[in-house]
Design an enzyme around this catalytic site. Structure first.
Site, PDB file in Angstrom:
ATOM      1  N   PRO A   9      -0.255  -0.094 -13.035  1.00  0.00           N
ATOM      2  CA  PRO A   9       0.649  -0.714 -14.224  1.00  0.00           C
ATOM      3  C   PRO A   9       1.943  -1.176 -13.525  1.00  0.00           C
ATOM      4  O   PRO A   9       2.468  -0.698 -12.735  1.00  0.00           O
ATOM      5  CB  PRO A   9       0.706   0.356 -15.105  1.00  0.00           C
ATOM      6  CG  PRO A   9       0.534   1.561 -14.315  1.00  0.00           C
ATOM      7  CD  PRO A   9      -0.448   1.232 -13.355  1.00  0.00           C
ATOM      8  N   ASN A  10       2.115  -2.315 -14.144  1.00  0.00           N
ATOM      9  CA  ASN A  10       3.457  -3.140 -13.989  1.00  0.00           C
ATOM     10  C   ASN A  10       3.637  -3.903 -12.499  1.00  0.00           C
ATOM     11  O   ASN A  10       4.706  -4.394 -12.209  1.00  0.00           O
ATOM     12  CB  ASN A  10       4.733  -2.113 -14.152  1.00  0.00           C
ATOM     13  CG  ASN A  10       4.863  -1.650 -15.567  1.00  0.00           C
ATOM     14  OD1 ASN A  10       4.794  -2.462 -16.395  1.00  0.00           O
ATOM     15  ND2 ASN A  10       4.901  -0.379 -15.675  1.00  0.00           N
ATOM     16  N   ARG A  17      10.766  -7.976 -10.873  1.00  0.00           N
ATOM     17  CA  ARG A  17      10.828  -6.438 -11.374  1.00  0.00           C
ATOM     18  C   ARG A  17      11.692  -5.506 -10.152  1.00  0.00           C
ATOM     19  O   ARG A  17      11.021  -5.427  -9.072  1.00  0.00           O
ATOM     20  CB  ARG A  17       9.437  -5.652 -11.660  1.00  0.00           C
ATOM     21  CG  ARG A  17       9.745  -4.278 -11.977  1.00  0.00           C
ATOM     22  CD  ARG A  17       8.450  -3.594 -11.979  1.00  0.00           C
ATOM     23  NE  ARG A  17       8.749  -2.146 -12.289  1.00  0.00           N
ATOM     24  CZ  ARG A  17       7.921  -1.251 -11.770  1.00  0.00           C
ATOM     25  NH1 ARG A  17       6.801  -1.588 -11.017  1.00  0.00           N
ATOM     26  NH2 ARG A  17       8.235   0.029 -12.004  1.00  0.00           N
ATOM     27  N   TYR A  22      11.696  -2.757  -5.169  1.00  0.00           N
ATOM     28  CA  TYR A  22      10.394  -3.505  -4.897  1.00  0.00           C
ATOM     29  C   TYR A  22      10.356  -4.913  -4.165  1.00  0.00           C
ATOM     30  O   TYR A  22       9.301  -5.208  -3.790  1.00  0.00           O
ATOM     31  CB  TYR A  22       9.657  -3.584  -6.155  1.00  0.00           C
ATOM     32  CG  TYR A  22       9.361  -2.360  -6.737  1.00  0.00           C
ATOM     33  CD1 TYR A  22       8.623  -1.173  -6.334  1.00  0.00           C
ATOM     34  CD2 TYR A  22      10.100  -2.096  -7.815  1.00  0.00           C
ATOM     35  CE1 TYR A  22       8.272  -0.169  -7.017  1.00  0.00           C
ATOM     36  CE2 TYR A  22       9.567  -0.948  -8.575  1.00  0.00           C
ATOM     37  CZ  TYR A  22       9.191   0.081  -8.148  1.00  0.00           C
ATOM     38  OH  TYR A  22       8.998   1.212  -8.950  1.00  0.00           O
ATOM     39  N   ASN A  74      -2.395   1.322  -5.119  1.00  0.00           N
ATOM     40  CA  ASN A  74      -1.235   1.551  -5.452  1.00  0.00           C
ATOM     41  C   ASN A  74      -1.386   1.965  -7.282  1.00  0.00           C
ATOM     42  O   ASN A  74      -1.281   1.087  -7.683  1.00  0.00           O
ATOM     43  CB  ASN A  74      -0.256   0.321  -5.262  1.00  0.00           C
ATOM     44  CG  ASN A  74       1.093   0.801  -5.597  1.00  0.00           C
ATOM     45  OD1 ASN A  74       1.242   1.707  -6.353  1.00  0.00           O
ATOM     46  ND2 ASN A  74       2.089   0.030  -4.852  1.00  0.00           N
ATOM     47  N   ALA A  77       2.767   4.198 -11.611  1.00  0.00           N
ATOM     48  CA  ALA A  77       3.203   5.278 -12.495  1.00  0.00           C
ATOM     49  C   ALA A  77       1.988   6.136 -12.698  1.00  0.00           C
ATOM     50  O   ALA A  77       2.095   7.576 -13.069  1.00  0.00           O
ATOM     51  CB  ALA A  77       3.572   4.780 -13.871  1.00  0.00           C
ATOM     52  N   HIS A  80       1.644   9.760 -10.834  1.00  0.00           N
ATOM     53  CA  HIS A  80       2.337  10.987 -11.360  1.00  0.00           C
ATOM     54  C   HIS A  80       1.707  11.479 -12.819  1.00  0.00           C
ATOM     55  O   HIS A  80       2.149  12.676 -13.109  1.00  0.00           O
ATOM     56  CB  HIS A  80       3.725  10.864 -11.537  1.00  0.00           C
ATOM     57  CG  HIS A  80       4.123   9.859 -10.560  1.00  0.00           C
ATOM     58  ND1 HIS A  80       4.671   9.991  -9.284  1.00  0.00           N
ATOM     59  CD2 HIS A  80       4.847   8.446 -10.774  1.00  0.00           C
ATOM     60  CE1 HIS A  80       5.044   9.097  -8.566  1.00  0.00           C
ATOM     61  NE2 HIS A  80       5.259   8.086  -9.533  1.00  0.00           N
ATOM     62  N   ASP A  87      -9.673  12.062 -10.735  1.00  0.00           N
ATOM     63  CA  ASP A  87     -11.129  12.430 -10.629  1.00  0.00           C
ATOM     64  C   ASP A  87     -12.296  11.180 -10.469  1.00  0.00           C
ATOM     65  O   ASP A  87     -13.195  11.317  -9.918  1.00  0.00           O
ATOM     66  CB  ASP A  87     -11.648  13.027 -12.102  1.00  0.00           C
ATOM     67  CG  ASP A  87     -10.832  14.379 -12.627  1.00  0.00           C
ATOM     68  OD1 ASP A  87     -10.577  15.011 -11.334  1.00  0.00           O
ATOM     69  OD2 ASP A  87     -10.832  14.736 -13.801  1.00  0.00           O
ATOM     70  N   GLU A  98      -3.736   5.674  -0.314  1.00  0.00           N
ATOM     71  CA  GLU A  98      -2.508   5.480  -1.258  1.00  0.00           C
ATOM     72  C   GLU A  98      -1.597   4.775  -0.867  1.00  0.00           C
ATOM     73  O   GLU A  98      -1.118   5.077   0.225  1.00  0.00           O
ATOM     74  CB  GLU A  98      -2.236   6.889  -1.820  1.00  0.00           C
ATOM     75  CG  GLU A  98      -1.352   6.894  -2.697  1.00  0.00           C
ATOM     76  CD  GLU A  98      -1.062   8.453  -3.249  1.00  0.00           C
ATOM     77  OE1 GLU A  98       0.094   8.547  -4.094  1.00  0.00           O
ATOM     78  OE2 GLU A  98      -1.610   9.416  -2.668  1.00  0.00           O
ATOM     79  N   HIS A 100       2.561   3.204  -1.676  1.00  0.00           N
ATOM     80  CA  HIS A 100       3.649   2.998  -2.600  1.00  0.00           C
ATOM     81  C   HIS A 100       4.690   2.132  -1.916  1.00  0.00           C
ATOM     82  O   HIS A 100       5.050   2.341  -0.787  1.00  0.00           O
ATOM     83  CB  HIS A 100       4.394   4.540  -2.813  1.00  0.00           C
ATOM     84  CG  HIS A 100       3.456   5.138  -3.535  1.00  0.00           C
ATOM     85  ND1 HIS A 100       2.988   5.122  -4.969  1.00  0.00           N
ATOM     86  CD2 HIS A 100       2.500   6.293  -3.222  1.00  0.00           C
ATOM     87  CE1 HIS A 100       2.185   5.949  -5.157  1.00  0.00           C
ATOM     88  NE2 HIS A 100       1.748   6.703  -4.285  1.00  0.00           N
ATOM     89  N   SER A 102       7.898   1.756  -2.704  1.00  0.00           N
ATOM     90  CA  SER A 102       9.333   2.640  -2.289  1.00  0.00           C
ATOM     91  C   SER A 102       8.878   4.155  -2.124  1.00  0.00           C
ATOM     92  O   SER A 102       7.713   4.345  -1.879  1.00  0.00           O
ATOM     93  CB  SER A 102      10.123   2.687  -3.821  1.00  0.00           C
ATOM     94  OG  SER A 102       9.227   3.449  -4.722  1.00  0.00           O
ATOM     95  N   ARG A 107      13.129   9.384  -4.814  1.00  0.00           N
ATOM     96  CA  ARG A 107      13.422   8.802  -6.018  1.00  0.00           C
ATOM     97  C   ARG A 107      13.740  10.025  -7.234  1.00  0.00           C
ATOM     98  O   ARG A 107      14.020  10.924  -6.732  1.00  0.00           O
ATOM     99  CB  ARG A 107      12.247   7.802  -6.612  1.00  0.00           C
ATOM    100  CG  ARG A 107      12.422   6.561  -5.624  1.00  0.00           C
ATOM    101  CD  ARG A 107      11.694   5.391  -5.873  1.00  0.00           C
ATOM    102  NE  ARG A 107      12.183   4.875  -7.401  1.00  0.00           N
ATOM    103  CZ  ARG A 107      11.380   3.903  -7.975  1.00  0.00           C
ATOM    104  NH1 ARG A 107      10.192   3.751  -7.620  1.00  0.00           N
ATOM    105  NH2 ARG A 107      11.859   3.729  -9.097  1.00  0.00           N
ATOM    106  N   ARG A 111       8.803  11.301 -10.082  1.00  0.00           N
ATOM    107  CA  ARG A 111       8.001  10.477  -9.279  1.00  0.00           C
ATOM    108  C   ARG A 111       7.842  11.152  -7.801  1.00  0.00           C
ATOM    109  O   ARG A 111       6.972  10.561  -7.277  1.00  0.00           O
ATOM    110  CB  ARG A 111       8.773   9.136  -8.864  1.00  0.00           C
ATOM    111  CG  ARG A 111       9.000   8.310 -10.004  1.00  0.00           C
ATOM    112  CD  ARG A 111       9.597   6.959  -9.437  1.00  0.00           C
ATOM    113  NE  ARG A 111      10.559   6.236 -10.509  1.00  0.00           N
ATOM    114  CZ  ARG A 111       9.573   5.535 -11.301  1.00  0.00           C
ATOM    115  NH1 ARG A 111       8.142   5.327 -11.300  1.00  0.00           N
ATOM    116  NH2 ARG A 111      10.288   4.921 -12.353  1.00  0.00           N
TER     117      ARG A 111
END
Length: 147
Positions: A9-10, A17, A22, A74, A77, A80, A87, A98, A100, A102, A107, A111
């Site tokens: 998301p986002n 953003r 970012y 990635n 949100a 977390h 699963d 994985e 990220h 940032s 942070r 997070r």
């Protein structure tokens, strides 16, 4: 070799953003760059982004059905919050990386925990968009070793 890139998301807002966190590069630019790298490495990279948790889970399930070698994710949100995404990744048994942009560990307190890191092959955190490239090369290298 088939690799699935999933962005949560986002991340469709990358480039506009919170550029101080970012950067200025859009998701489309990241995907285009990664597809170019994958092509040079004789790899098929499929890119997917959604703001909906169930669509991310469905993409992971589809990767299992379609014999993908690796997943780069990635989770944004959902890193977390989503036991369901964890699963799904665990359930399909595909090695995943994985990413990220940032450094989530520097942070906000909420997070600093990832539901995915302990089951990921490797985590690329706080390296900016270069983390995607490093994850892609790691996935390609690991898949090549399995052949």
């Amino acid at each position: 070799m088939k690799i699935l890139l999933i962005n949560g998301p986002n991340l469709n807002l990358l480039g506009s953003r919170e550029t101080d966190i970012y950067g200025n590069t859009s998701l489309e630019q990241i995907e285009s760059n990664l597809c170019s790298i994958a092509e040079k490495e004789d790899c098929n990279l499929t890119c997917f982004q959604s703001n909906a948790e169930h669509e991310l889970i469905n993409a992971v399930h589809s990767a299992g059905k379609n014999n993908f070698n690796s997943i780069i994710i990635n989770p944004a949100a959902y890193t977390h919050t989503s036991i369901a995404l964890r699963d799904a990744l665990s359930g399909v048994g595909i090695p995943f990386y994985e990413v990220h942009i940032s450094d989530i560990y520097k942070r906000e307190e909420f997070r600093k925990f990832s539901y995915l890191s302990d089951i990921a092959e490797k985590v690329f955190c706080g390296l900016g968009i270069e983390g995607y490239e490093l994850a892609l090369m790691e996935a390609i290298g690991s898949s090549a070793k399995e052949k």
